[in-house]
Scaffold this motif. Structure first.
Motif, PDB file in Angstrom:
ATOM      1  N   ALA A  71       0.979   0.024  10.826  1.00 43.87           N
ATOM      2  CA  ALA A  71       1.260  -0.376   8.901  1.00 43.87           C
ATOM      3  C   ALA A  71       2.171  -0.880   8.530  1.00 43.87           C
ATOM      4  CB  ALA A  71       0.738   0.842   8.345  1.00 43.87           C
ATOM      5  N   LEU A  72       3.626   0.145   9.263  1.00 46.32           N
ATOM      6  CA  LEU A  72       5.420   0.275   9.595  1.00 46.32           C
ATOM      7  C   LEU A  72       5.486  -1.495   9.241  1.00 46.32           C
ATOM      8  CD1 LEU A  72       6.565   2.995  10.888  1.00 46.32           C
ATOM      9  CD2 LEU A  72       6.619   2.289   8.489  1.00 46.32           C
ATOM     10  N   ALA A  73       4.553  -2.049  10.809  1.00 47.40           N
ATOM     11  CA  ALA A  73       4.850  -3.636  11.261  1.00 47.40           C
ATOM     12  C   ALA A  73       3.968  -4.304   9.605  1.00 47.40           C
ATOM     13  CB  ALA A  73       3.805  -4.554  12.566  1.00 47.40           C
ATOM     14  N   ALA A  74       3.323  -4.153   9.252  1.00 51.31           N
ATOM     15  CA  ALA A  74       2.632  -4.435   8.680  1.00 51.31           C
ATOM     16  C   ALA A  74       3.185  -4.336   6.708  1.00 51.31           C
ATOM     17  CB  ALA A  74       1.445  -4.406   7.820  1.00 51.31           C
ATOM     18  N   LEU A  75       4.233  -3.655   6.831  1.00 49.53           N
ATOM     19  CA  LEU A  75       4.677  -3.990   5.434  1.00 49.53           C
ATOM     20  C   LEU A  75       6.103  -4.646   6.008  1.00 49.53           C
ATOM     21  CD1 LEU A  75       6.180  -2.201   3.169  1.00 49.53           C
ATOM     22  CD2 LEU A  75       6.777  -0.113   4.459  1.00 49.53           C
ATOM     23  N   GLU A  76       7.343  -5.064   7.230  1.00 48.99           N
ATOM     24  CA  GLU A  76       7.338  -5.230   7.686  1.00 48.99           C
ATOM     25  C   GLU A  76       7.642  -6.579   6.991  1.00 48.99           C
ATOM     26  OE1 GLU A  76      10.405  -2.171  10.804  1.00 48.99           O
ATOM     27  OE2 GLU A  76       8.748  -3.680  11.561  1.00 48.99           O
ATOM     28  N   THR A  77       6.263  -7.324   7.588  1.00 46.22           N
ATOM     29  CA  THR A  77       5.364  -8.869   7.965  1.00 46.22           C
ATOM     30  C   THR A  77       5.799  -8.829   6.159  1.00 46.22           C
ATOM     31  OG1 THR A  77       4.822  -8.483  10.056  1.00 46.22           O
ATOM     32  CG2 THR A  77       3.531  -9.974   8.074  1.00 46.22           C
ATOM     33  N   GLN A  78       5.306  -7.981   5.362  1.00 46.49           N
ATOM     34  CA  GLN A  78       5.169  -7.854   3.745  1.00 46.49           C
ATOM     35  C   GLN A  78       6.070  -8.194   2.713  1.00 46.49           C
ATOM     36  OE1 GLN A  78       3.091  -5.217   1.646  1.00 46.49           O
ATOM     37  NE2 GLN A  78       2.797  -6.429  -0.301  1.00 46.49           N
ATOM     38  N   LEU A  79       7.279  -7.432   3.899  1.00 42.65           N
ATOM     39  CA  LEU A  79       8.543  -7.642   3.342  1.00 42.65           C
ATOM     40  C   LEU A  79       8.968  -8.634   3.665  1.00 42.65           C
ATOM     41  CD1 LEU A  79       9.432  -3.662   2.562  1.00 42.65           C
ATOM     42  CD2 LEU A  79       8.937  -5.851   0.976  1.00 42.65           C
ATOM     43  N   GLY A  80       9.517  -9.368   4.972  1.00 35.93           N
ATOM     44  CA  GLY A  80       9.982 -10.063   5.667  1.00 35.93           C
ATOM     45  C   GLY A  80      11.459  -9.540   6.060  1.00 35.93           C
ATOM     46  N   GLN A  95       1.020  -0.670  -0.023  1.00 31.86           N
ATOM     47  CA  GLN A  95      -0.489   0.073  -0.321  1.00 31.86           C
ATOM     48  C   GLN A  95       1.175   1.073   0.204  1.00 31.86           C
ATOM     49  OE1 GLN A  95      -2.772  -0.810   3.291  1.00 31.86           O
ATOM     50  NE2 GLN A  95      -4.389  -1.510   2.162  1.00 31.86           N
ATOM     51  N   LEU A  96       0.733   2.141  -1.070  1.00 30.42           N
ATOM     52  CA  LEU A  96       1.466   3.992  -0.658  1.00 30.42           C
ATOM     53  C   LEU A  96       1.223   4.125   0.679  1.00 30.42           C
ATOM     54  CD1 LEU A  96      -0.089   5.101  -4.058  1.00 30.42           C
ATOM     55  CD2 LEU A  96       2.008   3.858  -3.521  1.00 30.42           C
ATOM     56  N   ARG A  97       0.554   4.135   1.234  1.00 31.37           N
ATOM     57  CA  ARG A  97      -0.346   5.150   2.629  1.00 31.37           C
ATOM     58  C   ARG A  97       1.378   4.285   3.666  1.00 31.37           C
ATOM     59  NH1 ARG A  97      -2.823   2.099   6.817  1.00 31.37           N
ATOM     60  NH2 ARG A  97      -3.948   0.236   5.949  1.00 31.37           N
ATOM     61  N   ALA A  98       1.379   3.021   3.241  1.00 33.91           N
ATOM     62  CA  ALA A  98       2.457   2.711   4.382  1.00 33.91           C
ATOM     63  C   ALA A  98       3.637   2.776   4.214  1.00 33.91           C
ATOM     64  CB  ALA A  98       2.340   0.693   3.992  1.00 33.91           C
ATOM     65  N   LEU A  99       3.632   2.923   2.285  1.00 32.46           N
ATOM     66  CA  LEU A  99       5.050   4.303   1.503  1.00 32.46           C
ATOM     67  C   LEU A  99       5.291   5.446   2.462  1.00 32.46           C
ATOM     68  CD1 LEU A  99       5.550   2.258  -2.102  1.00 32.46           C
ATOM     69  CD2 LEU A  99       6.922   1.749   0.479  1.00 32.46           C
ATOM     70  N   ARG A 100       4.788   5.402   2.780  1.00 35.68           N
ATOM     71  CA  ARG A 100       4.064   7.287   2.529  1.00 35.68           C
ATOM     72  C   ARG A 100       4.122   7.364   4.255  1.00 35.68           C
ATOM     73  NH1 ARG A 100      -0.032   8.393   0.839  1.00 35.68           N
ATOM     74  NH2 ARG A 100       0.797   9.367  -0.989  1.00 35.68           N
ATOM     75  N   TYR A 101       4.035   6.549   5.200  1.00 35.66           N
ATOM     76  CA  TYR A 101       4.411   6.590   6.620  1.00 35.66           C
ATOM     77  C   TYR A 101       5.535   5.955   6.472  1.00 35.66           C
ATOM     78  CZ  TYR A 101      -0.677   5.910   6.865  1.00 35.66           C
ATOM     79  OH  TYR A 101      -2.015   5.321   6.738  1.00 35.66           O
TER      80      TYR A 101
END
Length: 298
Positions: free
Chosen positions: A35-44, A2-8
């Protein structure tokens, strides 16, 4: 992703503080963290070092940051490009301006808003180096800065004017007689100048060095307003760009003298990132700069 997670993520890297980043994004701190935790989970991969506070980006986060900045900027430019086909541009134009050129911000803002009435403008006071860094990081759309001294790289530039200097003292027995002054006249006065983190000060240091004078100010500041306050109240004198004399126009306390320099000083102009395709916002700014560069200064 999600773009919003990248923006955060990009905002946190800039603010280096969870609460400030959440405030800048208009969300709560738990929402940002989630949102940052979800981004880290998605990227591993862990992207942010944190305990109870922000510590910094991990090596993986540092590697990801410029790509995240480019993705967000590309998305924004895409929206602008589509919008430009349908009608006038809308949105906020972010402009960085060195303190020495701040009077030019008014003329540029007037031209931009008149030509593009759907846009707004946010002006930030930044150093010349800060402007280049902010353009590289897609944090601003353009900047008004020096073009010749410490020449910025990988930018499109439009010259606006050539900087000239004046010497300012408080009226009284210590002020020079009317007319031009030379660097030797300047050296007879206790000075207050911008600090050396600002390019204007580094240019003045070089000009004084060329005249065989060492710059040794009694006081430094990061704004001309502060310098003028010290000149008026503290028995000091200063050197400032001629375009700033509007700040003291009609002031009975100020004695202003054109300063003779032995060599030409730097041009100031608008710069934007040299990218293909060019963001329509940056293209609009460059067009306005080219137009006002041909107009006389009031």
């Amino acid at each position: 992703m999600q773009l919003r997670a990248l923006r955060y993520f990009v905002t946190l890297a800039r603010e280096q503080h969870f609460a400030l980043a959440a405030e800048a994004c208009g969300i709560t701190q738990p929402t940002l963290s989630s949102a940052l935790a979800a981004l880290e989970t998605q990227l591993g991969k862990r992207l942010v070092e944190r305990d109870r506070r922000y510590i910094g980006l991990t090596p993986e986060g540092q590697a990801m940051l410029p790509w995240a900045q480019q993705l967000l900027a590309a998305h924004e430019s895409m929206v602008h490009a589509v919008e430009a086909q349908a009608g006038p541009l809308h949105g906020e134009f972010r402009l960085g301006v060195i303190p020495a050129a701040m009077p030019e911000a008014g003329r540029f803002a007037e031209a931009l808003l008149r030509t593009h009435p759907g846009m707004t403008i946010a002006v930030r006071s930044q150093t010349s180096r800060g402007i280049v860094r902010a353009i590289d990081a897609f944090e601003i759309d353009a900047g008004i800065t020096y073009l010749d001294h410490e020449r910025p790289a990988n930018v499109i530039s439009v010259p606006l004017y050539t900087e000239t200097y004046v010497f300012v003292t408080a009226r009284g027995g210590a002020s020079p007689p009317p007319g031009h002054v030379c660097w030797q006249d300047v050296a007879r006065h206790p000075l207050c100048l911008l600090h050396q983190g600002m390019q204007n000060r580094r240019i003045i240091d070089e000009l004084m060095h060329d005249a065989g004078i060492a710059a040794a100010p009694r006081a430094t500041a990061d704004s001309y307003t502060a310098l003028l306050a010290m000149v008026r109240s503290g028995g000091l004198a200063t050197i400032m760009p001629e375009r700033h004399t509007g700040l003291i126009e009609g002031a009975g306390w100020a004695s202003v003298h054109p300063l003779a320099t032995a060599r030409p000083v730097s041009r100031i102009g608008l710069i934007a990132g040299d990218r293909t395709p060019l963001d329509p916002m940056a293209a609009a700014a460059l067009g306005c700069a080219r137009a006002i560069a041909e107009l006389p200064v009031d």
